[in-house]
Design an enzyme around this catalytic site. Structure first.
Site, PDB file in Angstrom:
ATOM      1  N   CYS A 114      22.607  -3.243   2.376  1.00  0.00           N
ATOM      2  CA  CYS A 114      22.167  -3.753   3.573  1.00  0.00           C
ATOM      3  C   CYS A 114      22.549  -5.065   4.424  1.00  0.00           C
ATOM      4  CB  CYS A 114      20.458  -4.072   3.255  1.00  0.00           C
ATOM      5  SG  CYS A 114      19.694  -2.613   2.775  1.00  0.00           S
ATOM      6  N   HIS A 252      17.388  -9.225   8.549  1.00  0.00           N
ATOM      7  CA  HIS A 252      17.376  -7.948   8.084  1.00  0.00           C
ATOM      8  C   HIS A 252      15.843  -7.475   8.185  1.00  0.00           C
ATOM      9  CE1 HIS A 252      18.115  -4.333   5.931  1.00  0.00           C
ATOM     10  NE2 HIS A 252      17.556  -4.927   4.674  1.00  0.00           N
ATOM     11  N   ASN A 282      13.646   0.123   6.974  1.00  0.00           N
ATOM     12  CA  ASN A 282      14.889  -0.621   6.681  1.00  0.00           C
ATOM     13  C   ASN A 282      16.186   0.352   6.988  1.00  0.00           C
ATOM     14  OD1 ASN A 282      17.011  -1.495   5.225  1.00  0.00           O
ATOM     15  ND2 ASN A 282      15.628  -2.037   3.409  1.00  0.00           N
TER      16      ASN A 282
HETATM   17  N1  COA Z   1       1.686   3.845  -1.396  1.00  0.00           N
HETATM   18  C1  COA Z   1       0.822   3.579  -2.324  1.00  0.00           C
HETATM   19  N2  COA Z   1       0.810   2.864  -3.532  1.00  0.00           N
HETATM   20  C2  COA Z   1       2.038   2.663  -3.895  1.00  0.00           C
HETATM   21  C3  COA Z   1       3.101   3.176  -3.312  1.00  0.00           C
HETATM   22  C4  COA Z   1       2.877   3.527  -2.083  1.00  0.00           C
HETATM   23  N3  COA Z   1       4.019   4.178  -1.255  1.00  0.00           N
HETATM   24  N4  COA Z   1       4.346   2.286  -3.778  1.00  0.00           N
HETATM   25  C5  COA Z   1       3.831   1.735  -5.058  1.00  0.00           C
HETATM   26  N5  COA Z   1       2.556   1.944  -5.046  1.00  0.00           N
HETATM   27  C6  COA Z   1       1.645   1.236  -6.121  1.00  0.00           C
HETATM   28  C7  COA Z   1       2.396   0.850  -7.221  1.00  0.00           C
HETATM   29  O1  COA Z   1       2.310   2.209  -8.161  1.00  0.00           O
HETATM   30  C8  COA Z   1       1.421  -0.041  -7.923  1.00  0.00           C
HETATM   31  O2  COA Z   1       0.277   0.513  -8.570  1.00  0.00           O
HETATM   32  P1  COA Z   1      -0.266   0.123  -9.887  1.00  0.00           P
HETATM   33  O3  COA Z   1      -0.771  -1.198  -9.533  1.00  0.00           O
HETATM   34  O4  COA Z   1      -1.401   1.166 -10.173  1.00  0.00           O
HETATM   35  O5  COA Z   1       0.753   0.104 -10.876  1.00  0.00           O
HETATM   36  C9  COA Z   1       1.007  -0.765  -7.013  1.00  0.00           C
HETATM   37  O6  COA Z   1       1.121   0.052  -5.574  1.00  0.00           O
HETATM   38  C10 COA Z   1       1.594  -2.128  -6.510  1.00  0.00           C
HETATM   39  O7  COA Z   1       3.521  -1.746  -6.823  1.00  0.00           O
HETATM   40  P2  COA Z   1       4.245  -3.069  -6.456  1.00  0.00           P
HETATM   41  O8  COA Z   1       5.420  -2.223  -6.568  1.00  0.00           O
HETATM   42  O9  COA Z   1       3.765  -4.048  -7.285  1.00  0.00           O
HETATM   43  O10 COA Z   1       3.921  -3.112  -4.680  1.00  0.00           O
HETATM   44  P3  COA Z   1       4.661  -4.348  -3.863  1.00  0.00           P
HETATM   45  O11 COA Z   1       3.593  -4.948  -3.478  1.00  0.00           O
HETATM   46  O12 COA Z   1       5.629  -5.127  -4.806  1.00  0.00           O
HETATM   47  O13 COA Z   1       5.154  -3.312  -2.815  1.00  0.00           O
HETATM   48  C11 COA Z   1       7.293  -2.916  -2.126  1.00  0.00           C
HETATM   49  C12 COA Z   1       6.272  -2.470  -3.260  1.00  0.00           C
HETATM   50  C13 COA Z   1       8.645  -1.527  -2.437  1.00  0.00           C
HETATM   51  C14 COA Z   1       6.967  -2.616  -0.860  1.00  0.00           C
HETATM   52  C15 COA Z   1       7.990  -4.177  -2.233  1.00  0.00           C
HETATM   53  O14 COA Z   1       8.028  -4.410  -3.757  1.00  0.00           O
HETATM   54  C16 COA Z   1       8.985  -4.417  -1.684  1.00  0.00           C
HETATM   55  O15 COA Z   1       9.188  -4.206  -0.398  1.00  0.00           O
HETATM   56  N6  COA Z   1      10.400  -4.759  -2.158  1.00  0.00           N
HETATM   57  C17 COA Z   1      11.467  -5.083  -1.448  1.00  0.00           C
HETATM   58  C18 COA Z   1      12.097  -3.811  -1.080  1.00  0.00           C
HETATM   59  C19 COA Z   1      13.073  -4.197  -0.318  1.00  0.00           C
HETATM   60  O16 COA Z   1      12.917  -4.498   0.821  1.00  0.00           O
HETATM   61  N7  COA Z   1      14.293  -3.589  -0.762  1.00  0.00           N
HETATM   62  C20 COA Z   1      15.582  -3.292  -0.096  1.00  0.00           C
HETATM   63  C21 COA Z   1      16.018  -4.765   0.089  1.00  0.00           C
HETATM   64  S1  COA Z   1      17.425  -4.591   1.268  1.00  0.00           S
END
Ligand code: COA
Length: 325
Positions: A114, A252, A282
């Protein structure tokens, strides 16, 4: 030696097909509400069958060249940031060169996930500063949908396709003031796509070729917030500037919460941040030049504004560019 390179034109392009959060509700167990709350994303664009990264880059490049008032024969350098090239080689820069009818200038791709556009911009800036190029086309373009596992709700909701471009020319005044690039390969296992011509395309335990994005979302999130906070400080310190000097943050577009954290670090209100993540998710290397183009075309970003661009991605890589538009 000329002192600066300057952005003289911007352009962007999105593929036609829209994939909404509601559409994703039919594909994986998720909800529009969850996706909006955790990421700020409302929809993303998906390249049509057979539509490639270079196909998306062509109109973006043409728009940037038109905005700059530059003909193809003026371009003497192409630097193409992407993680999803059309093919192993020729590189996307060479393929784009052919499509635009540009002959015989160096054209190459830069791959830093990215952060690829910030890396490409930094490379092109140095060519111009050293007098090795007089009119550079810098691209960030992706078809990330091709490496998304559409059955994995933790990644399928995040990514989309698109392309952005800028044209750079030499200038006596800034211009691109400074660029700052970082990589920490120690974190290679937090965000990756594990296949390639050298390592091979071997099936995983489920018998599938794992040619898709794997991500430890939570850890990536925390490191992104920390690293982008640090690079803001580094960029300001390198130029002896106070955070109040920045007119626009163009980040970004990965996740609205990461963007808000960086804006908070800069003590900037969100109306000084160009946010496009809601419309296309993204788009990796395409995200920063598309957001810049959006700000320029809707009249928010004006000539003379001081802008901080930043990006973060797999590698892990991250980078920033301070520019006087
Ligand atoms: N819909 C519903 N629930 C979801 C889900 C979705 N699409 N994806 C994950 N969950 C659930 C998980 O299973 C978890 O459930 P649990 O508590 O029963 O285990 C819960 O939601 C929380 O998951 P978590 O991974 O802790 O959520 P989060 O708040 O960290 O959000 C992302 C997940 C991916 C949105 C977040 O971590 C993120 O944006 N990370 C950075 C990603 C990024 O920008 N990457 C590229 C960088 S260039």
């Amino acid at each position: 030696m000329l002192k600066y390179s300057r952005i003289v034109g911007t352009g962007s392009h999105l593929p036609e097909k829209v994939l909404t959060n509601k559409d994703l509700e039919q594909m994986v167990e998720t909800s529009d509400e969850w996706i909006r709350e955790r990421t700020g994303i409302g929809e993303r664009r998906i390249a049509a069958k057979g539509e490639t990264t270079v196909d998306l880059a062509v109109p973006a490049a043409r728009r940037a060249m038109q905005a700059a008032g530059v003909d193809p024969d003026e371009i003497d350098l192409i630097v193409f940031g992407t993680t999803t090239p059309d093919q192993v080689f020729p590189n996307c820069g060479a393929l784009l060169q052919d499509r635009l009818g540009i002959r015989n200038c160096p054209a190459f791709s830069v791959e830093a996930a990215c952060s690829s556009f910030i890396y490409a911009l930094s490379v092109a800036d140095k060519f111009i500063k050293l007098g090795d190029a007089k009119c550079a086309l810098v691209i960030g373009a992706e078809t990330l949908s091709r490496i998304v596992d559409w059955s994995d709700r933790s990644t399928a909701i995040l990514f989309g396709d698109g392309a952005g471009a800028v044209v750079l020319k030499p200038a006596d005044e800034a211009g691109i003031i400074s660029t700052h690039l970082h990589t920490d390969g120690f974190y290679k296992d937090l965000l990756y796509c594990p296949v390639g011509p050298s390592k091979g395309f071997h099936p995983d335990e489920q018998g599938r070729i794992p040619a898709y994005i794997h991500m430890a979302g939570n850890e990536v999130f925390k490191i992104a917030v920390k690293s982008l906070g640090a690079i803001v400080d580094e960029t300001l310190a390198a130029n002896g500037l106070d955070k109040s000097a920045i007119d626009w943050l163009i980040p970004h577009q990965a996740n609205i919460r990461i963007i808000q954290a960086t804006a908070k670090k800069l003590e900037m209100s969100m109306d000084k941040v160009i946010v496009t993540v809601e419309q296309h998710g993204n788009t990796s290397a395409a995200s920063v030049p598309m957001a810049l183009d959006a700000g320029v075309r809707d009249g928010r970003v004006k000539r003379g504004d001081l802008i901080l661009l930043e990006a973060f991605g797999g590698g892990l890589t991250w980078g920033s560019a301070l520019i006087r538009y």
